[in-house]
Design an enzyme around this catalytic site. Structure first.
Site, PDB file in Angstrom:
ATOM      1  N   PRO A 288      14.326 -14.554   0.168  1.00 35.99           N
ATOM      2  CA  PRO A 288      15.307 -15.309   0.955  1.00 35.99           C
ATOM      3  C   PRO A 288      14.706 -16.577   1.573  1.00 35.99           C
ATOM      4  O   PRO A 288      15.435 -17.489   1.929  1.00 35.99           O
ATOM      5  CB  PRO A 288      15.725 -14.330   2.063  1.00 35.99           C
ATOM      6  CG  PRO A 288      15.298 -12.984   1.597  1.00 35.99           C
ATOM      7  CD  PRO A 288      14.126 -13.187   0.692  1.00 35.99           C
TER       8      PRO A 288
ATOM      9  N   VAL B 209       0.829  -1.201   0.000  1.00 33.99           N
ATOM     10  CA  VAL B 209       0.000   0.000   0.000  1.00 33.99           C
ATOM     11  C   VAL B 209       0.870   1.261   0.000  1.00 33.99           C
ATOM     12  O   VAL B 209       0.365   2.374  -0.013  1.00 33.99           O
ATOM     13  CB  VAL B 209      -0.972   0.003   1.204  1.00 33.99           C
ATOM     14  CG1 VAL B 209      -1.944  -1.173   1.097  1.00 33.99           C
ATOM     15  CG2 VAL B 209      -0.229  -0.068   2.538  1.00 33.99           C
TER      16      VAL B 209
ATOM     17  N   ALA C  52      15.789  -8.664  -2.313  1.00 35.88           N
ATOM     18  CA  ALA C  52      15.337  -8.124  -3.595  1.00 35.88           C
ATOM     19  C   ALA C  52      16.263  -7.042  -4.158  1.00 35.88           C
ATOM     20  O   ALA C  52      16.541  -7.017  -5.357  1.00 35.88           O
ATOM     21  CB  ALA C  52      13.930  -7.564  -3.436  1.00 35.88           C
TER      22      ALA C  52
ATOM     23  N   HIS D  25      -4.108  -4.306  -2.821  1.00 34.23           N
ATOM     24  CA  HIS D  25      -4.571  -4.124  -1.439  1.00 34.23           C
ATOM     25  C   HIS D  25      -4.794  -2.656  -1.085  1.00 34.23           C
ATOM     26  O   HIS D  25      -4.858  -2.295   0.089  1.00 34.23           O
ATOM     27  CB  HIS D  25      -3.590  -4.770  -0.453  1.00 34.23           C
ATOM     28  CG  HIS D  25      -3.602  -6.276  -0.515  1.00 34.23           C
ATOM     29  ND1 HIS D  25      -2.603  -7.071  -0.006  1.00 34.23           N
ATOM     30  CD2 HIS D  25      -4.510  -7.132  -1.053  1.00 34.23           C
ATOM     31  CE1 HIS D  25      -2.907  -8.347  -0.211  1.00 34.23           C
ATOM     32  NE2 HIS D  25      -4.053  -8.412  -0.854  1.00 34.23           N
TER      33      HIS D  25
ATOM     34  N   CYS E 235     -16.632  11.405   7.710  1.00 35.85           N
ATOM     35  CA  CYS E 235     -17.017  11.651   6.324  1.00 35.85           C
ATOM     36  C   CYS E 235     -17.806  12.953   6.230  1.00 35.85           C
ATOM     37  O   CYS E 235     -18.759  13.164   6.982  1.00 35.85           O
ATOM     38  CB  CYS E 235     -17.863  10.481   5.837  1.00 35.85           C
ATOM     39  SG  CYS E 235     -18.488  10.690   4.162  1.00 35.85           S
TER      40      CYS E 235
HETATM   41  P1  OAD Z   1       4.749 -10.659   4.432  1.00 35.11           P
HETATM   42  O1  OAD Z   1       5.215  -9.820   5.567  1.00 35.11           O
HETATM   43  O2  OAD Z   1       3.795 -11.752   4.700  1.00 35.11           O
HETATM   44  O3  OAD Z   1       5.995 -11.354   3.748  1.00 35.11           O
HETATM   45  C1  OAD Z   1       7.147 -10.682   3.398  1.00 35.11           C
HETATM   46  C2  OAD Z   1       7.968 -11.634   2.544  1.00 35.11           C
HETATM   47  O4  OAD Z   1       9.113 -10.933   2.089  1.00 35.11           O
HETATM   48  C3  OAD Z   1       8.479 -12.876   3.263  1.00 35.11           C
HETATM   49  O5  OAD Z   1       8.250 -14.006   2.440  1.00 35.11           O
HETATM   50  C4  OAD Z   1       9.973 -12.614   3.421  1.00 35.11           C
HETATM   51  O6  OAD Z   1      10.726 -13.799   3.348  1.00 35.11           O
HETATM   52  C5  OAD Z   1      10.245 -11.746   2.242  1.00 35.11           C
HETATM   53  N1  OAD Z   1      11.360 -10.811   2.412  1.00 35.11           N
HETATM   54  C6  OAD Z   1      11.798 -10.205   3.524  1.00 35.11           C
HETATM   55  N2  OAD Z   1      12.815  -9.376   3.257  1.00 35.11           N
HETATM   56  C7  OAD Z   1      13.044  -9.455   1.932  1.00 35.11           C
HETATM   57  C8  OAD Z   1      13.954  -8.832   1.023  1.00 35.11           C
HETATM   58  N3  OAD Z   1      14.858  -7.951   1.451  1.00 35.11           N
HETATM   59  N4  OAD Z   1      13.882  -9.172  -0.290  1.00 35.11           N
HETATM   60  C9  OAD Z   1      12.966 -10.065  -0.722  1.00 35.11           C
HETATM   61  N5  OAD Z   1      12.085 -10.669   0.070  1.00 35.11           N
HETATM   62  C10 OAD Z   1      12.109 -10.381   1.380  1.00 35.11           C
HETATM   63  O7  OAD Z   1       4.219  -9.672   3.326  1.00 35.11           O
HETATM   64  P2  OAD Z   1       3.251  -9.953   2.078  1.00 35.11           P
HETATM   65  O8  OAD Z   1       3.473 -11.300   1.514  1.00 35.11           O
HETATM   66  O9  OAD Z   1       3.347  -8.790   1.196  1.00 35.11           O
HETATM   67  O10 OAD Z   1      -2.432  -7.590   3.256  1.00 35.11           O
HETATM   68  O11 OAD Z   1       1.874  -9.932   2.793  1.00 35.11           O
HETATM   69  C11 OAD Z   1       0.746 -10.039   2.002  1.00 35.11           C
HETATM   70  C12 OAD Z   1      -0.368  -9.273   2.593  1.00 35.11           C
HETATM   71  O12 OAD Z   1      -0.633  -9.712   3.915  1.00 35.11           O
HETATM   72  C13 OAD Z   1      -0.141  -7.786   2.755  1.00 35.11           C
HETATM   73  O13 OAD Z   1      -0.405  -7.065   1.595  1.00 35.11           O
HETATM   74  C14 OAD Z   1      -1.116  -7.442   3.795  1.00 35.11           C
HETATM   75  C15 OAD Z   1      -0.725  -8.551   4.729  1.00 35.11           C
HETATM   76  O14 OAD Z   1      -1.504  -8.756   5.750  1.00 35.11           O
HETATM   77  C16 OAD Z   1      -3.468  -6.924   3.739  1.00 35.11           C
HETATM   78  O15 OAD Z   1      -3.333  -6.067   4.602  1.00 35.11           O
HETATM   79  C17 OAD Z   1      -4.777  -7.293   3.149  1.00 35.11           C
HETATM   80 ZN    ZN Z   2     -19.643   8.659   4.018  1.00 30.55          ZN
END
Ligand code: OAD
Ligand code: ZN
Length: 246
Positions: free
Chosen positions: A215, A99, A232, A117, A146
Site C-alpha cells: 500500500p 520469522v 497483500a 532472517h 545451553c
Molecule cells: P516492515 O515492518 O519494515 O514493513 C512492512 C511493510 O509492509 C511496509 O512497507 C508496509 O507498507 C507494508 N504493509 C503493511 N500492511 C500490508 C498489507 N496488508 N499488505 C501488503 N503490505 C503491507 O517489515 P519488513 O520490511 O519485513 O528484520 O522488515 C524487514 C526486516 O526489518 C524484518 O525482517 C526485521 C525488521 O527489523 C530483522 O529482525 C533482522
Molecule cells: Zn552453547
C-alpha cells in the site's frame, strides 16, 4: 493447473520476496507499522544483540509473546496465493524476511523457501552452535541456558547488525545465478535492506516483470514494472489467478 499461454514464455521461473506486510492481515504486527510497538518499546531497538545483552529476560518475554501470537494466527489469502503460484511455476523460490511459519502452514514446502532472517521457533545458543526446535515446547519465563556450554539461549532469528546466515544466503545466490526470473513479486516489505533490492533487481535483470505489492511506496517502487498499492491478501490472489489457468 498450468501457466496461462500468454505468460508461458516467461512466467516459469519465479522469485517471491515477502516481508512483514504479508502477515499483517493474519494479525501479526509489522516492525515499522504503528502496531509494532510492544510495551512502548520500539521493535527495531528490541531486535538487537545489545538489547539481549542488556536484558535477556525482557527480550525473551517479547519473543515469547510473539511466538504465542503467531501460533494463534492463521495464514491468509496472500500466503495461500503464493503457495498456489509455487505449484504452477516450473521453478520457484520464496525469500521471506518473516520469522513466522505462516508460509509453511499455507502449504509451501521448506525446500521452496528461504527464511533469510531465521525462524522464531528455533532456540539457539548465543555462544556455541547448539540449537533446538522449540515449536512444541511449553512456554517458560526464565531465560533458557545451553545444555552443551551453559551460555544463554536466544531466539534463532537474525538481529540488526548481525550478518545473514551463510547457508541461507547461499541458497538465494544459487537460485539467482542459475537463470534470470520471468516474474519477481515483492510483497509487504519496506525493502530497507540493500540485499532485498539487489536480489529483486538481479532476478528480474533480463526483462522479467518486477511486481511490487504494498500500500505504501518503498525504495524498490521506482524499479517496479507493476505497482499494486493494495493489501497483500486482496491483491495476491488476483495477481496469481491472472497468471495461471485452472
Ligand atoms: P516492515 O515492518 O519494515 O514493513 C512492512 C511493510 O509492509 C511496509 O512497507 C508496509 O507498507 C507494508 N504493509 C503493511 N500492511 C500490508 C498489507 N496488508 N499488505 C501488503 N503490505 C503491507 O517489515 P519488513 O520490511 O519485513 O528484520 O522488515 C524487514 C526486516 O526489518 C524484518 O525482517 C526485521 C525488521 O527489523 C530483522 O529482525 C533482522
Ligand atoms: Zn552453547
Amino acid at each position: 493447473m498450468e501457466i496461462a499461454a500468454v505468460y508461458r514464455s516467461y512466467v516459469v521461473r519465479v522469485l517471491v520476496i515477502t516481508g512483514a506486510g504479508v502477515s499483517a492481515e493474519s494479525g501479526i504486527p509489522t516492525f515499522r507499522g504503528k502496531d509494532g510497538y510492544w510495551r512502548n518499546l520500539d521493535p527495531i531497538k528490541l531486535a538487537t544483540p545489545e538489547a539481549f545483552a542488556r536484558d535477556p529476560e525482557l527480550i525473551w518475554q517479547w519473543y515469547g509473546e510473539r511466538r504465542h501470537r503467531i501460533r494463534d494466527a492463521q495464514p491468509n489469502a496472500a500466503h495461500k496465493a503464493i503457495t498456489n503460484l509455487a505449484q504452477c511455476a516450473d521453478e520457484f523460490l520464496l525469500v521471506t524476511q518473516n520469522v513466522d511459519d505462516l508460509h509453511e502452514r499455507a502449504g509451501l514446502a521448506k525446500g521452496e523457501m528461504v527464511q533469510i532472517h531465521g525462524d522464531i521457533f528455533v532456540t539457539k545458543c548465543s555462544r556455541c552452535d547448539f540449537e533446538q526446535d522449540q515449536e512444541h515446547e511449553q512456554e517458560r519465563n526464565d531465560v533458557p541456558r545451553c545444555t552443551k556450554c551453559g551460555a544463554l539461549m536466544r531466539p534463532g532469528v537474525v538481529w540488526f547488525g548481525e550478518s545473514l546466515l551463510a547457508r541461507e544466503m547461499e541458497r538465494v545466490e544459487n537460485y539467482l545465478q542459475r537463470d534470470p526470473c520471468g516474474v519477481v513479486i515483492v510483497v509487504g516489505t519496506t525493502a530497507t535492506f540493500g540485499y532485498i533490492i539487489d536480489w529483486a533487481l538481479r532476478a528480474s535483470r533480463r526483462g522479467g516483470e518486477l511486481i511490487e505489492v504494498n500500500p505504501e511506496e518503498t525504495p524498490l517502487s521506482r524499479f517496479a514494472t507493476q505497482l499494486v498499492r493494495e493489501p497483500a491478501a486482496l491483491a495476491l490472489p488476483r495477481i496469481v489467478d491472472q497468471m495461471i489457468n485452472s
